[in-house]
Scaffold this motif. Structure first.
Motif, mmCIF file in Angstrom:
data_model
loop_
_atom_site.group_PDB
_atom_site.id
_atom_site.type_symbol
_atom_site.label_atom_id
_atom_site.label_comp_id
_atom_site.label_asym_id
_atom_site.label_seq_id
_atom_site.Cartn_x
_atom_site.Cartn_y
_atom_site.Cartn_z
ATOM 1 N N PRO A 270 12.311 4.956 -7.782
ATOM 2 C CA PRO A 270 12.294 6.061 -6.814
ATOM 3 C C PRO A 270 11.963 5.651 -5.381
ATOM 4 N N PHE A 271 10.984 4.761 -5.185
ATOM 5 C CA PHE A 271 10.631 4.341 -3.839
ATOM 6 C C PHE A 271 11.742 3.495 -3.214
ATOM 7 N N VAL A 272 12.372 2.657 -4.003
ATOM 8 C CA VAL A 272 13.471 1.845 -3.491
ATOM 9 C C VAL A 272 14.648 2.732 -3.107
ATOM 10 N N GLU A 400 9.501 -3.383 -1.143
ATOM 11 C CA GLU A 400 8.648 -2.198 -1.009
ATOM 12 C C GLU A 400 7.391 -2.463 -0.193
ATOM 13 N N GLU A 401 6.732 -3.585 -0.456
ATOM 14 C CA GLU A 401 5.462 -3.857 0.217
ATOM 15 C C GLU A 401 5.642 -3.924 1.733
ATOM 16 N N GLU A 410 -3.213 7.181 1.921
ATOM 17 C CA GLU A 410 -3.189 8.564 1.458
ATOM 18 C C GLU A 410 -1.759 9.087 1.389
ATOM 19 N N SER A 411 -0.917 8.686 2.319
ATOM 20 C CA SER A 411 0.491 9.106 2.303
ATOM 21 C C SER A 411 1.232 8.467 1.131
ATOM 22 N N ARG A 412 0.925 7.219 0.839
ATOM 23 C CA ARG A 412 1.544 6.551 -0.318
ATOM 24 C C ARG A 412 1.175 7.286 -1.606
ATOM 25 N N ARG A 413 -0.113 7.640 -1.714
ATOM 26 C CA ARG A 413 -0.594 8.328 -2.926
ATOM 27 C C ARG A 413 0.122 9.673 -3.106
ATOM 28 N N LYS A 414 0.239 10.428 -2.018
ATOM 29 C CA LYS A 414 0.909 11.726 -2.093
ATOM 30 C C LYS A 414 2.399 11.567 -2.387
ATOM 31 N N LEU A 415 3.004 10.518 -1.834
ATOM 32 C CA LEU A 415 4.419 10.280 -2.093
ATOM 33 C C LEU A 415 4.649 9.949 -3.565
ATOM 34 N N TYR A 416 3.733 9.167 -4.142
ATOM 35 C CA TYR A 416 3.867 8.867 -5.572
ATOM 36 C C TYR A 416 3.765 10.146 -6.392
ATOM 37 N N GLN A 417 2.831 11.024 -6.047
ATOM 38 C CA GLN A 417 2.700 12.285 -6.772
ATOM 39 C C GLN A 417 3.979 13.112 -6.659
ATOM 40 N N TYR A 419 6.995 11.996 -6.464
ATOM 41 C CA TYR A 419 8.078 11.400 -7.255
ATOM 42 C C TYR A 419 7.592 10.863 -8.605
ATOM 43 N N GLU A 420 6.389 11.246 -9.001
ATOM 44 C CA GLU A 420 5.827 10.714 -10.241
ATOM 45 C C GLU A 420 6.693 11.039 -11.456
ATOM 46 N N ALA A 421 7.263 12.222 -11.489
ATOM 47 C CA ALA A 421 8.087 12.596 -12.647
ATOM 48 C C ALA A 421 9.250 11.623 -12.823
ATOM 49 N N ASP A 422 9.886 11.216 -11.727
ATOM 50 C CA ASP A 422 10.989 10.252 -11.829
ATOM 51 C C ASP A 422 10.488 8.892 -12.306
ATOM 52 N N PHE A 423 9.327 8.456 -11.800
ATOM 53 C CA PHE A 423 8.756 7.190 -12.270
ATOM 54 C C PHE A 423 8.527 7.238 -13.773
ATOM 55 N N ARG A 424 7.915 8.305 -14.247
ATOM 56 C CA ARG A 424 7.524 8.391 -15.652
ATOM 57 C C ARG A 424 8.717 8.626 -16.570
ATOM 58 N N LEU A 425 9.616 9.530 -16.181
ATOM 59 C CA LEU A 425 10.768 9.861 -17.024
ATOM 60 C C LEU A 425 11.653 8.648 -17.289
ATOM 61 N N PHE A 426 11.817 7.809 -16.285
ATOM 62 C CA PHE A 426 12.803 6.743 -16.383
ATOM 63 C C PHE A 426 12.193 5.352 -16.483
ATOM 64 N N GLY A 427 10.889 5.299 -16.769
ATOM 65 C CA GLY A 427 10.274 4.031 -17.141
ATOM 66 C C GLY A 427 10.009 3.071 -16.004
ATOM 67 N N TYR A 428 9.733 3.587 -14.808
ATOM 68 C CA TYR A 428 9.385 2.705 -13.694
ATOM 69 C C TYR A 428 7.865 2.655 -13.557
#
Length: 437
Positions: A270-272, A400-401, A410-417, A419-428
Motif C-alpha cells: 500500500p505505501f509503495v 520507502e525509507e 505521527e503522520s506515518r502512524r496515522k497513514l498506516y491506520q 491503509y491497515e486493512a489493505d496491509f492485513r488483507l493482502f499479507g503485507y
C-alpha cells in the motif's frame, strides 16, 4: 349460413386471445429461466473456455492443434450471453447510450477504427500452447494462502474492523462497482486497481472481449492498443453499468456471474502504491490532476494562496506539491468530506470489496510475471494472449525509507491506520522501520 357468420367473430376473438396467452406465457417462462437458471443445472452450460466466433485466427495452426480442443466447441454459446441478448431486446431503449458497442468506434477515437463487420480472413497467431505439466504445487499453495488470509481478516472473529467489512454485496452501491470489468466471452471478472499494472490488464481484457477493432478486426497484441484508448470507459463493461442494461435483474445477474465466472485482482504494497501514484500524477505534468488535487494541496499545505493556473505554468516555475503535502492531503479529514479518495490512492478494499466477493485469484505486483502466466493458464486464454513483460523501473519497497524520511512519525502512524486493512488483507508486513518498532 347466418349462424356461421355469427360464430366467426367469436372464433377470431378466441384465436387472438389464445395467441396473447401463448406470448405472455412464453415471456413468463423466459423470465423464470433468467431468475432461476442457476438452480436448474445451468453450470454445465458455461465453462471457463474460450467462447468465440468463427475467426480463423483463433483456430490452432495446422500440425499444432490442442488435443483437448474439440471442433464442436466453437458451436457452444454462453448461456449468459443468450440472456444478455434477450434482456437487451426485452428492455429495448434502456441501454447506456455511452456504452461501447462491440466492434464499434469509441466516441472521438475514429483513428484506425471501423464499424463494419470484420471479414473472415486468416490472421497469423502464435501457436496454440499445449501444457504437458500441471501448475507447480507451490504456486497453487501460494494462491490458497492469499485467499485464506482474506477470509480470515474478513471473518467476524478478526480483530481488525474497517468500513464496509460486514456489509453484504447488496449493500454496495452501484457507483462503487465501477472497477469490476466483465468479459462474458471467457467468463472473467477483473477488479482493476490503479498503479498495479492495471493498464496492461485492461489491455488484456480488451483483447479477450474483442471490444475494439483495428482495420475491421479485433486487436490481438495488447501492446498494439493505443494507451489513450485503454482507459476509455466505453470499452469496458463494468458492474455499475448493469442497472442501465438489465434494470431490476441487474443484481441477480451480477451474483450469477460472480458465482460462475473466474474473478481476479492484483495488488501491491500500500505505501509503495502511494509513492507510485504521487510520482505518476504530481511529478509529471498532468493538467487534470494538477487542477483537481495539486492546487488544493498547494493552497492547504504549501502556503500558496494563488498557485499557477495550469500545470505547464506550475512546472515552468518549479511549483508542485511535495510528497509531504500529498500525505497531509490524505490524512486531512476535509479531503473525503469534499469527495471520496481518487481511485489512484483509494484503498483496495474499497475498490474491490474482498469481503463481499470471493476472488479466485489474487495476484501481486511483486510477483507479477509468474502470477500473470499462472492466471492466463487458469483462464485457458494463454493461447490467445500474453501478458506484456514487466519493466523494472517501477517504485519498489526499498525506496520507502527515503520517501518517508521527511514525514513525521505521527503522520506515518496515522497513514498506516488509514491503509491497515489493505496491509492485513493482502499479507503485507507492517512497515516497522517507518513506524520505529
Amino acid at each position: 349460413m347466418m349462424e356461421t357468420s355469427l360464430n366467426k367473430p367469436d372464433r377470431m376473438g378466441k384465436s387472438r386471445l389464445f395467441r396473447i396467452f401463448v406470448i405472455l406465457g412464453s415471456v413468463f417462462m423466459i423470465l423464470l429461466i433468467i431468475i432461476y437458471w442457476d438452480d436448474v443445472g445451468a453450470t454445465h452450460l458455461y465453462l471457463h473456455t474460450t467462447i468465440s466466433g468463427p475467426h480463423s485466427s483463433r483456430l490452432p495452426l495446422e500440425g499444432h492443434a490442442d488435443p483437448k480442443h474439440k471442433p464442436d466447441d466453437d458451436k457452444d454459446v454462453s448461456f449468459l450471453s443468450d440472456i444478455d441478448a434477450f434482456v437487451n431486446q426485452f428492455l429495448e431503449g434502456t441501454a447506456d447510450p455511452t456504452e461501447q458497442v462491440r466492434g464499434g468506434t469509441p466516441p472521438g477515437d475514429a483513428h484506425n477504427q471501423s464499424t463494419e463487420k470484420p471479414e473472415e480472413r486468416f490472421i497469423p497467431r502464435r501457436e496454440w500452447k499445449i501444457h504437458l505439466t500441471p501448475i507447480a504445487a507451490e504456486k497453487k499453495q501460494r494462491q490458497d494462502s492469499r485467499k485464506q488470509l482474506i477470509r480470515d481478516v474478513c471473518s467476524s472473529n478478526s480483530s481488525l474492523n474497517f468500513p464496509g467489512k460486514n456489509r453484504t454485496f447488496d449493500d454496495i452501491p452501484n457507483k462503487e462497482l465501477d472497477h469490476l470489468i466483465v468479459d462474458d466471452r471467457h467468463g472473467v471478472i477483473y477488479c482493476y486497481v490503479p498503479k498495479v499494472a492495471c493498464t496492461n490488464w485492461k489491455r488484456i481484457m480488451i483483447v479477450l472481449s474483442e471490444s475494439l477493432l483495428v482495420d475491421g478486426a479485433p486487436y490481438q497484441d495488447p501492446m498494439d492498443i493505443p494507451q489513450p484508448l485503454v482507459h476509455n470507459t466505453s470499452l469496458h463493461f463494468t458492474f455499475n453499468k448493469f442497472w442501465k442494461r438489465y434494470g431490476k435483474f441487474s443484481r441477480h445477474l451480477m451474483k450469477i456471474k460472480l458465482k460462475k465466472y473466474t474473478k481476479f485482482l492484483f495488488i501491491r504494497d500500500p505505501f509503495v502504491r502511494l509513492i507510485s501514484a504521487y510520482r505518476n500524477k504530481f511529478e509529471q505534468e498532468n493538467e487534470d490532476f494538477y487542477k483537481r488535487f495539486a492546487v488544493v494541496m498547494l493552497k492547504r499545505f504549501g502556503n500558496y494562496s494563488k498557485p499557477p493556473a495550469s500545470a505547464v505554468d506550475a512546472f515552468a516555475a518549479g511549483v508542485r506539491p511535495a510528497f509531504s503535502h500529498f500525505i497531509q492531503y490524505l490524512l486531512d479529514a476535509n479531503t473525503e468530506k469534499d469527495m471520496p479518495f481518487n481511485e489512484h490512492w483509494r484503498q483496495v478494499y474499497r475498490l474491490c470489496h474482498p469481503c463481499q466477493i470471493n476472488y479466485d485469484f489474487v495476484g501481486k505486483l511483486e510477483t507479477l510475471d509468474e502470477d500473470a502466466e499462472q492466471l492466463l493458464r487458469i483462464l485457458r486464454v494463454d493461447n490467445v494472449v500474453e501478458f506484456p513483460r514487466s519493466y523494472h523501473n517501477r517504485t519498489v519497497t526499498s525506496w520507502e525509507e527515503n520517501w518517508f524520511a521527511d514525514i513525521p512519525y505521527e503522520s506515518r502512524r496515522k497513514l498506516y491506520q488509514l491503509y491497515e486493512a489493505d496491509f492485513r488483507l493482502f499479507g503485507y508486513s507492517k512497515p516497522s522501520i517507518l513506524l520505529h518498532e
